[in-house]
Design an enzyme around this catalytic site. Structure first.
Site, PDB file in Angstrom:
ATOM      1  CD  GLU A 292     -13.478 -27.351  31.005  1.00 18.16           C
ATOM      2  OE1 GLU A 292     -12.447 -26.857  30.522  1.00 18.16           O
ATOM      3  OE2 GLU A 292     -13.591 -28.564  31.284  1.00 18.16           O
ATOM      4  NE  ARG A 296     -10.970 -25.992  28.128  1.00 19.72           N
ATOM      5  CZ  ARG A 296     -11.013 -27.073  27.378  1.00 19.72           C
ATOM      6  NH1 ARG A 296     -10.769 -26.989  26.092  1.00 19.72           N
ATOM      7  NH2 ARG A 296     -11.327 -28.246  27.882  1.00 19.72           N
ATOM      8  CG  ASP A 424      -8.249 -33.333  37.251  1.00 19.73           C
ATOM      9  OD1 ASP A 424      -9.117 -32.606  37.766  1.00 19.73           O
ATOM     10  OD2 ASP A 424      -8.172 -33.516  36.017  1.00 19.73           O
ATOM     11  CD  GLU A 560      -4.136 -34.331  31.299  1.00 17.72           C
ATOM     12  OE1 GLU A 560      -4.054 -35.117  30.318  1.00 17.72           O
ATOM     13  OE2 GLU A 560      -4.996 -33.430  31.375  1.00 17.72           O
TER      14      GLU A 560
HETATM   15  C1  DMJ Z   1      -7.496 -29.384  30.297  1.00 17.24           C
HETATM   16  O1  DMJ Z   1      -8.586 -28.574  30.057  1.00 17.24           O
HETATM   17  C2  DMJ Z   1      -6.895 -29.098  31.643  1.00 17.24           C
HETATM   18  O2  DMJ Z   1      -5.620 -29.627  31.710  1.00 17.24           O
HETATM   19  C3  DMJ Z   1      -7.728 -29.667  32.751  1.00 17.24           C
HETATM   20  O3  DMJ Z   1      -7.146 -29.494  33.995  1.00 17.24           O
HETATM   21  C4  DMJ Z   1      -7.955 -31.140  32.529  1.00 17.24           C
HETATM   22  N1  DMJ Z   1      -8.467 -31.420  31.241  1.00 17.24           N
HETATM   23  C5  DMJ Z   1      -7.878 -30.793  30.083  1.00 17.24           C
HETATM   24  C6  DMJ Z   1      -6.748 -31.530  29.455  1.00 17.24           C
HETATM   25  O4  DMJ Z   1      -6.795 -32.859  29.505  1.00 17.24           O
END
Ligand code: DMJ
Length: 658
Positions: A292, A296, A424, A560
């Site tokens: 994370e 970010r 994902d 997304e």
């Molecule tokens: C974000 O932090 C990123 O896109 C991550 O890959 C998936 N979750 C969140 C957004 O939904």
């Protein structure tokens, strides 16, 4: 009352006489008479029982309720999280769990203490009149047991561990690290200014259409509220007008830096930059989640550096990167999920020994880029080793279980296979790593193509009655479930990006079908916003394609779908994708706007009056609004997709050799 009753101070008899009275007036009188016949001790005991009952319903029940509610909130946020079982979870990060457990225990302890004090007060009064008062011990407070199992942690069994694979030869797979290190993205001046790679002047006067202006206005509203009530903290809580702390690094600022640039918000960008220069420190005695904070914070700093050339962002990115390095000190080369920013102590998540597959595999874009701008090979080296390791593991159909063990380096074979939570971005980065390297990293592309074949064969189905194409999951790696997280809606965009880069035509066909499904996940809800999780009907003759369970009906302002709309619009030029994005934006405006306070996640997309979750995720500013702004833009030079690759948090990074 008989003498026998009087002797037994703990026996209470209120009822035996009542049945002999049959009209209501006399019933009331009989109650009063019965009450008078009781001894003082018996009356006191009854009073205490009544008070205890009231305390139970006044304190304990709300505690249980709010506890469940809090759990719901905690598990629903950040990457994502749902509560039924682990298959339904998004990224359940360590910080969330620790804080949640701590809060819960503190809260229950506090309530127990309060109730005990009140009872003791009452008892003191009773005792003053009665030396033989009934003692009240703490065990008699009916506090529900709090077990870890309420956190839905993944079960870990011995048999979940695969045999360790033989080590592989690094050179077999990538062999690109040195190539890139030899040619860091140089050209940086002595004063640290480095020209932006596209020479685009983001802060010049620009023409914006009304849709772009609406997005800028939304961003400014949220930014103003964040600035007023949460400045320097991780995220805004727009309803309670306060903030939440996760990594304690001003996450919303770091995640928003490049959105500020892309939207041309000079004043706001300058104040954010000043905060980074003067206030930001990563010297925190705090455990953070490697994935994370990489996507970010590191991603945000790297993008800001590339778009503006301001050296402060590079310095901070390097500092953060250095502090994350201890995560990679494992024998298997699969990184630990968490690290203390100050002490460098790295560890597995506190809910079990396994890391999430998407988390360990979604680092290479950022770590390569850090090597690229600093000239130091170590960042790319460690992330490349993870990638090589994953490449060498057996992956039937190219698909991966969502858990992997950092000690053994093996997947947990019984884990779910999904392109949703915890799976994902493994697939997303396979493609993007190849693109970032100027299409040199063929192993990554090959794994991606194989995985997409696996998706088509094992996970793609059509719903009834309207034959919507969707991506399901394999529970325990085997059993098909027609469940699709909103997170999966990154896939149409990724498939379209692959096709744009030369991958087969059927990737684009699938991208379009899935894009339509993701749009339907919004359009068919009362609020026109998608739920977090959708089930698809597969029964012949079913009346409706989509099923949304009550606990899956929240919307976290996720990006997304609008992300994929951007790719589809850019590659096809079909205006319908822009229209769909505009509809979604309007729905965010209508149902997630907190007057004067920006935006909040909501609890139920099926309700025309959804309640707020009191959380403004940093990715709404980093991703959702940025993608919408780009979708509505007519400027082909604004972040062209042949020059930039977006990391999974929408932070654009340069494509090498572009
Ligand atoms: C974000 O932090 C990123 O896109 C991550 O890959 C998936 N979750 C969140 C957004 O939904």
């Amino acid at each position: 009352m008989s003498a026998a009753y009087r002797k037994d101070h703990l026996t209470i008899n209120l009822g035996t006489d009542f049945h002999s009275y049959d009209n209501s007036k006399t019933k009331r009188k009989s109650l009063i008479r019965a009450w008078r016949r009781l001894s003082r001790l018996q009356r006191s005991v009854i009073c205490m029982m009544l008070i205890l009952g009231m305390l139970c319903s006044g304190y304990i029940v709300p505690a249980i309720y709010s506890d469940y509610h809090m759990m719901d909130n905690q598990l629903d946020t950040v990457g994502t999280r749902n509560r039924l079982n682990l298959h339904d979870t998004d990224r359940l990060n360590t910080k969330d769990q620790l804080e949640f457990e701590k809060n819960k225990l503190e809260k229950i302890e506090g309530l127990k203490k309060k109730a005990r004090e009140q009872l003791q007060g009452i008892m003191a009064k009773v005792n003053a009149g009665h030396k033989k008062a009934v003692p009240f011990g703490k065990d008699e407070l009916m506090v529900p047991p709090v077990g870890k199992d309420r956190l839905m942690v993944p079960p870990v069994g011995k048999d979940n561990v695969l045999v360790l694979q033989p080590p592989i030869n690094d050179d077999d797979i990538h062999g690109r690290a040195n190539e890139q290190i030899a040619a860091p993205d140089g050209g940086e001046d002595e004063d640290g200014k480095k020209p932006s790679i596209s020479n685009y002047d983001y802060f010049k006067e620009r023409k914006e259409n009304s849709q772009q202006k609406a997005v800028v206005s939304a961003f400014k509203d949220a930014w103003k509220a964040y600035k007023t009530y949460a400045w320097g903290h991780d995220e805004l809580k727009p309803v309670s007008k306060t903030h939440s702390t996760w990594f304690d690094v001003g996450l919303t600022i770091l995640d928003s830096l490049d959105t500020l640039v892309v939207l041309g918000l000079k004043k706001e960008f300058e104040e954010a930059k000043e905060w980074v220069q003067k206030e930001l420190t990563f010297d925190k005695d705090r455990s953070v989640n490697l994935f994370e904070i990489t996507i970010r914070a590191l991603g945000g700093l790297l993008s800001a550096f590339h778009l503006t050339g301001e050296s402060v962002f590079k310095e901070k990115a390097k500092d953060l990167g250095d502090r994350l390095m201890p995560c990679f000190n494992t024998e298997s080369k699969v990184p630990y999920s968490d690290v203390n920013l100050r002490t460098g102590k790295a560890r597995s998540p506190n809910w079990g020994p396994d890391s999430s597959t998407s988390e360990v595999s979604t680092l290479l874009l950022e770590f390569c880029d850090l090597t690229h701008i600093t000239g130091d090979p170590k960042y790319e080296d460690v992330a490349t080793k993870v990638s090589q390791h994953l490449h060498a593991l057996p992956k039937p159909n190219g698909l991966v279980p969502i858990f992997i063990n950092a000690q053994t380096g093996n997947f947990r074979p019984s884990a779910t296979i999904t392109l949703g939570a915890r799976g994902d971005s493994y697939y997303e980065y396979l493609l993007k790593q190849w693109i970032q390297t100027g299409k040199k990293l063929d192993t990554s592309k090959d794994d991606y193509v194989q995985a997409m074949e696996g998706v088509k064969e094992k996970l793609i189905r059509k719903s009834e009655p309207n034959k919507l194409t969707f991506v399901g999951e394999l529970l325990s790696g085997r059993t098909f479930s027609p469940k699709m997280d909103h997170l999966v809606c990154f896939l149409p965009g990724t498939l379209a990006l692959g096709h744009h880069n030369g991958l087969p035509d059927d990737h684009m066909e699938l991208a379009k079908e899935l894009m339509n499904t993701c749009y339907e996940m919004y359009r068919r809800m009362a609020t026109k916003l998608s739920p977090e999780i959708t089930y698809f009907n597969m029964a012949p003759g079913a009346p409706e394609d989509l099923i949304v369970k009550p606990l899956d009906a929240h919307n976290l302002l996720r990006p997304e779908t609008v992300e994929s709309l951007l790719y589809l619009y850019r590659f096809t030029g079909d205006k319908k994708y822009r229209d769909w994005g505009w509809q979604i934006f309007q729905a965010f405006e209508k149902y997630t706007k907190v007057p004067g306070m920006g935006y909040s996640s909501i609890n139920n997309v099926k309700s025309l009056k959804p309640s707020f979750k009191d959380k403004l995720e940093s990715f709404f500013l980093a991703e959702t609004l940025k993608y919408l702004y780009l979708l509505f833009s007519d400027d082909p030079n604004l972040l062209p997709l042949d020059k930039f690759v977006f990391n999974t948090e929408a932070h654009p990074l340069p494509i090498y050799n572009s």
